[in-house]
Design a protein around this motif. Structure first.
Motif: not given
Lengths: 299, 306
Positions: A8, A284, A288, A291, B130, B134
């Motif tokens: 990611y 996004n 992620e 994180r 995800w 988005s």
């Protein structure tokens, strides 16, 4: 355990790198028309007239807008304004929410009370509805500083939600043993927040920051669909008649006639929307990935 | 906290929200007009006056009290209630299926994501969640519209005349809230990891599938159910965009007519703003949010979740 690769994060950084490259260096690229010149009518050969918007062709790789300006150049040049709006909103939001959330860490008292009501008051209606209702008040419509006000208002609407998250985390931390130890050896409250609370909350703030940036990107698109822009100005065009003009070249302005363009010129709203999707995806995945990066010792 | 106290707190909250809505909507909106010079150039401006504001609020409440109605609309002899009666059922047809669809499928997707967290199938799990989170609703709507118009013109997906006209819009409305709930579910399940009751269940030889469905999900629901209201708010927010873009005659569509945004307006055209309709529709929105909260409460009670 096998080596964990953080796909990611890698993917997010690559995407962000591409976006940043085009945002910063885009205007200097050879295929980008920096002046955004446009012709509404062209005469490709005798007896033939073509009117803007032009569909994708050799001259316009992804088509042109209604004024005959190259859409690709518009998007590259508009990226700077768009990202500026998004980050201004999120930065202001977090600058207010972080101190507020940390002040309410005891989960009772004045600040905690403000956070709870702020959060609940604004989370009962869709954000689009609330911001649309406030942004089209005439007091803002005729205001000369409308641009700054609208950025501030979009930021403020969700301060409650963000600071509520921070406050809850700070409250959970405040029950831990190392905090009590800090209090026992006499660390001063401000020092406590800086050196004990903040380093522990920081990772999740960074993660939420990027997720929020993705949400704001989508929100700006939604507002544009219903004809509300951050940078708009009221200009008189005729006797007693005024018109709203978007004063910047951000992506939002290209989406605004999506309802009509679906039939006549799909490429005008499609590519800016695609870019909004791409930026939301970038934010996004970055969130992620970060994180995962911060939690890597827990896996 | 006792049920009565929660109930009372919520009533106070909703009263405050309604008051805030009314205060924003009734904010004075009339631009001031000034004429200058020989050519009588019109200059529009805006001066805020407390007197006008007070007057607006006072008059609105008086007319609500006298006529027992939320107000008039832009059409003569059509009250706000008539408009709501006409548009609200159309929207309910979208909201209720979308809400329950996103509730069930969202939790299912969250469980799926959690199960496949460390497997290769994660691309369809977390990755898809995800990706779909988005993609804003307007992008999906515009692409689908274009496909329907130019590739499959014989499909009547968006027509409100067919009985099945609500299905595609309801699906479109439910995508974003569904992914929102999926993420919350999978996070709530991950939080339970490492608890002793899971280890005990594993030691007893219960299959992992049953442990997840019977034990972890049940405990996770405690954290999922408080998000019921925000699930509804996300549903309503997609509803606004979907209805506006496809021209579905529901309350969101009526709301935009009432807000009367125009890129160009004449001297007095700000008068197209209908405060009564906006307040009425705002109350409908709030009603849906309260309904979602009650649904969460019912689920909590019927599953006996502490």
């Amino acid at each position: 355990m096998a080596k964990l690769r953080n796909n990611y994060l890698i993917f997010g950084i690559i995407l962000a790198g591409i976006l940043a490259f085009f945002t910063i260096l885009g205007p200097f690229l050879p295929f980008v028309d920096k002046e955004l010149k446009g012709e509404r009518i062209t005469f490709p050969e005798p007896g033939k007239i073509e009117m803007a918007p032009f569909p994708p062709s050799d001259r316009f790789p992804i088509g042109s807008d209604r004024d005959g300006r190259d859409l690709l150049s518009l998007l590259v040049i508009g990226a700077k304004d768009t990202f500026f709006h998004i980050f201004m909103i999120v930065i202001i939001r977090y600058l207010i929410a972080i101190p507020l959330g940390l002040l309410g860490l005891k989960n009772k008292g004045f600040f905690s009370w403000i956070i709870k009501w702020w959060n609940q008051l604004f989370s009962s209606f869709p954000v689009v509805f609330t911001t649309a209702l406030i942004l089209c008040l005439p007091i803002l419509l005729f205001n000369e500083q409308r641009y700054y006000w609208s950025i501030l208002i979009i930021a403020l609407v969700e301060v409650g939600r963000v600071s509520f998250i921070i406050q809850q985390q700070a409250y959970v931390l405040s029950q831990k043993a190392f905090i009590e130890a800090g209090i026992t050896i006499g660390v001063k409250p401000i020092r406590m927040i800086i050196s004990h609370y903040f380093p522990n909350i920081f990772p999740s703030i960074v993660v939420n920051f990027f997720i929020d940036a993705g949400r704001v990107a989508i929100l700006i698109g939604q507002l544009a669909i219903i004809n509300i822009f951050i940078s708009q100005e009221l200009i008189q065009v005729n006797y007693g008649q005024s018109q709203i003009f978007n004063t910047s070249v951000d992506w939002a302005i290209l989406i605004r006639e999506a309802r009509k363009d679906v039939i006549t010129a799909i490429w005008i709203p499609f590519f800016p929307m695609l870019l909004i999707v791409l930026s939301a995806l970038t934010f996004n995945t970055l969130g992620e990935g970060l994180r995962k990066h911060f939690n890597r010792h827990m896996q | 906290m006792s049920v009565a106290r929660t109930f009372f707190k919520n009533v106070v909250l909703y009263v405050l929200i309604i008051l805030a809505l009314i205060l924003v909507v009734l904010f004075p909106r009339n631009p001031s007009m000034a004429v200058s010079g020989k050519a009588m150039t019109v200059e529009m401006g805006y001066n805020f006056s407390w007197k006008e504001y007070k007057n607006n609020i006072f008059q609105y409440f008086r007319s609500v009290w006298m006529e027992k109605s939320l107000g008039d609309t832009r059409y003569e002899r059509v009250t706000v209630e008539d408009e709501i009666k006409r548009f609200f059922p159309n929207s309910l047809k979208l909201i209720i299926p979308a809400f329950f669809l996103s509730l069930c499928l969202g939790i299912w997707k969250g469980v799926f994501d959690y199960k496949n967290k460390l497997k290769r199938r994660n691309i369809f799990g977390n990755g898809l969640t995800w990706l779909l989170q988005s993609i804003p609703d307007f992008f999906i709507v515009v692409c689908l519209q274009w496909l329907v118009i130019f590739i499959f013109p014989s499909l009547r997906l968006f027509s409100q005349l067919n009985w099945y006209g609500f299905i595609v819009p309801a699906l479109l409305v439910s995508v974003y809230p569904m992914m929102y709930l999926a993420r919350i579910t999978s996070a709530a399940l991950s939080d339970e990891e490492g608890q002793y009751y899971i280890q005990v269940a594993k030691a007893k030889g219960i299959p992992m599938k049953d442990i997840i469905n019977r034990h972890i999900l049940r405990n996770g629901l405690k954290k999922i159910l408080p998000h019921m209201t925000s699930l509804m708010v996300h549903t309503l927010s997609s509803l606004l965009i979907v209805e506006y873009l496809i021209g579905y005659e529901g309350m969101a569509y009526r709301l935009f007519t009432a807000l009367d945004f125009n890129l160009s307006f004449n001297m007095g055209s700000l008068n197209g703003f209908e405060p009564g309709v906006i307040i009425g529709l705002g109350l409908c929105f709030l009603l849906m949010v309260i309904m979602a909260q009650v649904t969460g409460f019912i689920i909590k009670r019927s599953l006996r979740i502490p």
